[in-house]
Write a protein that holds these residues in place. Structure first.
Motif, PDB file in Angstrom:
ATOM      1  N   PRO A   1       0.813  -1.221   0.000  1.00  0.00           N
ATOM      2  CA  PRO A   1       0.000   0.000   0.000  1.00  0.00           C
ATOM      3  C   PRO A   1       0.849   1.275   0.000  1.00  0.00           C
ATOM      4  CG  PRO A   1      -0.925  -1.586   1.525  1.00  0.00           C
ATOM      5  CD  PRO A   1       0.422  -2.127   1.072  1.00  0.00           C
ATOM      6  N   GLU A   2       1.917   1.274   0.787  1.00  0.00           N
ATOM      7  CA  GLU A   2       2.806   2.448   0.820  1.00  0.00           C
ATOM      8  C   GLU A   2       3.517   2.626  -0.517  1.00  0.00           C
ATOM      9  OE1 GLU A   2       6.713   4.078   3.185  1.00  0.00           O
ATOM     10  OE2 GLU A   2       5.408   2.642   4.195  1.00  0.00           O
ATOM     11  N   ARG A   3       3.972   1.531  -1.101  1.00  0.00           N
ATOM     12  CA  ARG A   3       4.642   1.607  -2.408  1.00  0.00           C
ATOM     13  C   ARG A   3       3.687   2.145  -3.468  1.00  0.00           C
ATOM     14  NH1 ARG A   3       7.285  -4.115  -3.335  1.00  0.00           N
ATOM     15  NH2 ARG A   3       5.952  -3.781  -5.128  1.00  0.00           N
ATOM     16  N   ASP A   4       2.419   1.714  -3.416  1.00  0.00           N
ATOM     17  CA  ASP A   4       1.435   2.213  -4.384  1.00  0.00           C
ATOM     18  C   ASP A   4       1.193   3.702  -4.204  1.00  0.00           C
ATOM     19  OD1 ASP A   4       1.224  -0.325  -5.438  1.00  0.00           O
ATOM     20  OD2 ASP A   4      -0.684  -0.781  -4.456  1.00  0.00           O
ATOM     21  N   LEU A   5       1.110   4.162  -2.958  1.00  0.00           N
ATOM     22  CA  LEU A   5       0.947   5.596  -2.709  1.00  0.00           C
ATOM     23  C   LEU A   5       2.147   6.375  -3.237  1.00  0.00           C
ATOM     24  CD1 LEU A   5      -0.538   5.540   0.902  1.00  0.00           C
ATOM     25  CD2 LEU A   5      -1.718   6.201  -1.211  1.00  0.00           C
ATOM     26  N   ASN A   6       3.347   5.844  -3.017  1.00  0.00           N
ATOM     27  CA  ASN A   6       4.556   6.498  -3.538  1.00  0.00           C
ATOM     28  C   ASN A   6       4.555   6.508  -5.057  1.00  0.00           C
ATOM     29  OD1 ASN A   6       5.528   7.023  -0.974  1.00  0.00           O
ATOM     30  ND2 ASN A   6       6.692   5.118  -0.875  1.00  0.00           N
ATOM     31  N   ARG A   7       4.135   5.401  -5.674  1.00  0.00           N
ATOM     32  CA  ARG A   7       4.046   5.333  -7.138  1.00  0.00           C
ATOM     33  C   ARG A   7       3.094   6.401  -7.655  1.00  0.00           C
ATOM     34  NH1 ARG A   7       0.471   0.627  -8.642  1.00  0.00           N
ATOM     35  NH2 ARG A   7      -1.012   2.169  -7.909  1.00  0.00           N
ATOM     36  N   ASP A   8       1.909   6.480  -7.045  1.00  0.00           N
ATOM     37  CA  ASP A   8       0.918   7.457  -7.502  1.00  0.00           C
ATOM     38  C   ASP A   8       1.410   8.885  -7.306  1.00  0.00           C
ATOM     39  OD1 ASP A   8      -0.622   5.244  -8.082  1.00  0.00           O
ATOM     40  OD2 ASP A   8      -2.013   5.524  -6.409  1.00  0.00           O
TER      41      ASP A   8
ATOM     42  N   TRP B   1       4.558   9.852  -7.307  1.00  0.00           N
ATOM     43  CA  TRP B   1       5.599  10.085  -8.304  1.00  0.00           C
ATOM     44  C   TRP B   1       4.980  10.384  -9.666  1.00  0.00           C
ATOM     45  CZ3 TRP B   1       7.276   7.575 -12.788  1.00  0.00           C
ATOM     46  CH2 TRP B   1       8.503   8.019 -13.282  1.00  0.00           C
ATOM     47  N   LEU B   2       3.955   9.608 -10.024  1.00  0.00           N
ATOM     48  CA  LEU B   2       3.275   9.861 -11.299  1.00  0.00           C
ATOM     49  C   LEU B   2       2.652  11.253 -11.309  1.00  0.00           C
ATOM     50  CD1 LEU B   2       1.659   6.359 -11.867  1.00  0.00           C
ATOM     51  CD2 LEU B   2       3.372   7.445 -13.343  1.00  0.00           C
ATOM     52  N   ARG B   3       1.989  11.641 -10.203  1.00  0.00           N
ATOM     53  CA  ARG B   3       1.399  12.989 -10.110  1.00  0.00           C
ATOM     54  C   ARG B   3       2.466  14.060 -10.291  1.00  0.00           C
ATOM     55  NH1 ARG B   3      -1.724  10.928  -6.267  1.00  0.00           N
ATOM     56  NH2 ARG B   3      -0.331  11.529  -4.588  1.00  0.00           N
ATOM     57  N   SER B   4       3.654  13.832  -9.726  1.00  0.00           N
ATOM     58  CA  SER B   4       4.728  14.820  -9.855  1.00  0.00           C
ATOM     59  C   SER B   4       5.170  14.985 -11.306  1.00  0.00           C
ATOM     60  CB  SER B   4       5.922  14.448  -8.970  1.00  0.00           C
ATOM     61  OG  SER B   4       6.672  13.387  -9.530  1.00  0.00           O
ATOM     62  N   LYS B   5       4.891  13.986 -12.114  1.00  0.00           N
ATOM     63  CA  LYS B   5       5.216  14.035 -13.544  1.00  0.00           C
ATOM     64  C   LYS B   5       4.033  14.488 -14.381  1.00  0.00           C
ATOM     65  CE  LYS B   5       9.247  12.397 -12.683  1.00  0.00           C
ATOM     66  NZ  LYS B   5      10.294  13.357 -12.510  1.00  0.00           N
ATOM     67  N   GLY B   6       2.926  14.877 -13.706  1.00  0.00           N
ATOM     68  CA  GLY B   6       1.746  15.347 -14.411  1.00  0.00           C
ATOM     69  C   GLY B   6       0.887  14.238 -14.991  1.00  0.00           C
ATOM     70  N   ILE B   7       0.995  13.047 -14.401  1.00  0.00           N
ATOM     71  CA  ILE B   7       0.247  11.889 -14.890  1.00  0.00           C
ATOM     72  C   ILE B   7      -0.757  11.475 -13.832  1.00  0.00           C
ATOM     73  CG2 ILE B   7       0.416   9.486 -15.631  1.00  0.00           C
ATOM     74  CD1 ILE B   7       3.320  10.119 -16.483  1.00  0.00           C
ATOM     75  N   ASP B   8      -2.026  11.380 -14.225  1.00  0.00           N
ATOM     76  CA  ASP B   8      -3.078  10.936 -13.301  1.00  0.00           C
ATOM     77  C   ASP B   8      -3.148   9.421 -13.287  1.00  0.00           C
ATOM     78  OD1 ASP B   8      -4.007  13.498 -12.545  1.00  0.00           O
ATOM     79  OD2 ASP B   8      -5.166  13.649 -14.399  1.00  0.00           O
ATOM     80  N   THR B   9      -3.487   8.882 -12.120  1.00  0.00           N
ATOM     81  CA  THR B   9      -3.630   7.431 -11.945  1.00  0.00           C
ATOM     82  C   THR B   9      -5.061   7.097 -11.638  1.00  0.00           C
ATOM     83  OG1 THR B   9      -1.423   7.356 -10.987  1.00  0.00           O
ATOM     84  CG2 THR B   9      -2.769   5.420 -10.704  1.00  0.00           C
TER      85      THR B   9
END
Length: 73
Positions: free
Chosen positions: A56-63, A65-73
């Motif tokens: 769960p923590e890894r998924d939050l970090n992934r999301d 990181w994606l947001r920081s790149k302007g990508i929605d999950t």
């Protein structure tokens, strides 16, 4: 691919409404289950394993990181 991923890919590979998705698209840090570059959108199919351990923590970090790149999950 898992069964849920296969079922979603059956829909997305037909480019619904002209939107093109790539499956298992690599990035510099992660692999994305399904990615649309035009919409800057990722679909992640997270099964029960993502509820266990540190996933769960890894998924939050992934999301995040994606947001920081302007990508929605």
């Amino acid at each position: 691919m898992t069964l849920p991923e296969v079922l979603l890919w059956r829909l997305l590979r037909g480019q619904p409404q002209g939107v093109k998705f790539r499956r298992q698209h690599p990035s510099s840090r992660i692999g994305m289950d399904f990615y649309c570059s035009d919409a800057r959108l990722v679909f992640e199919i997270d099964g029960i394993a993502h509820d266990m351990g540190d996933n769960p923590e890894r998924d939050l970090n992934r999301d995040a990181w994606l947001r920081s790149k302007g990508i929605d999950t």
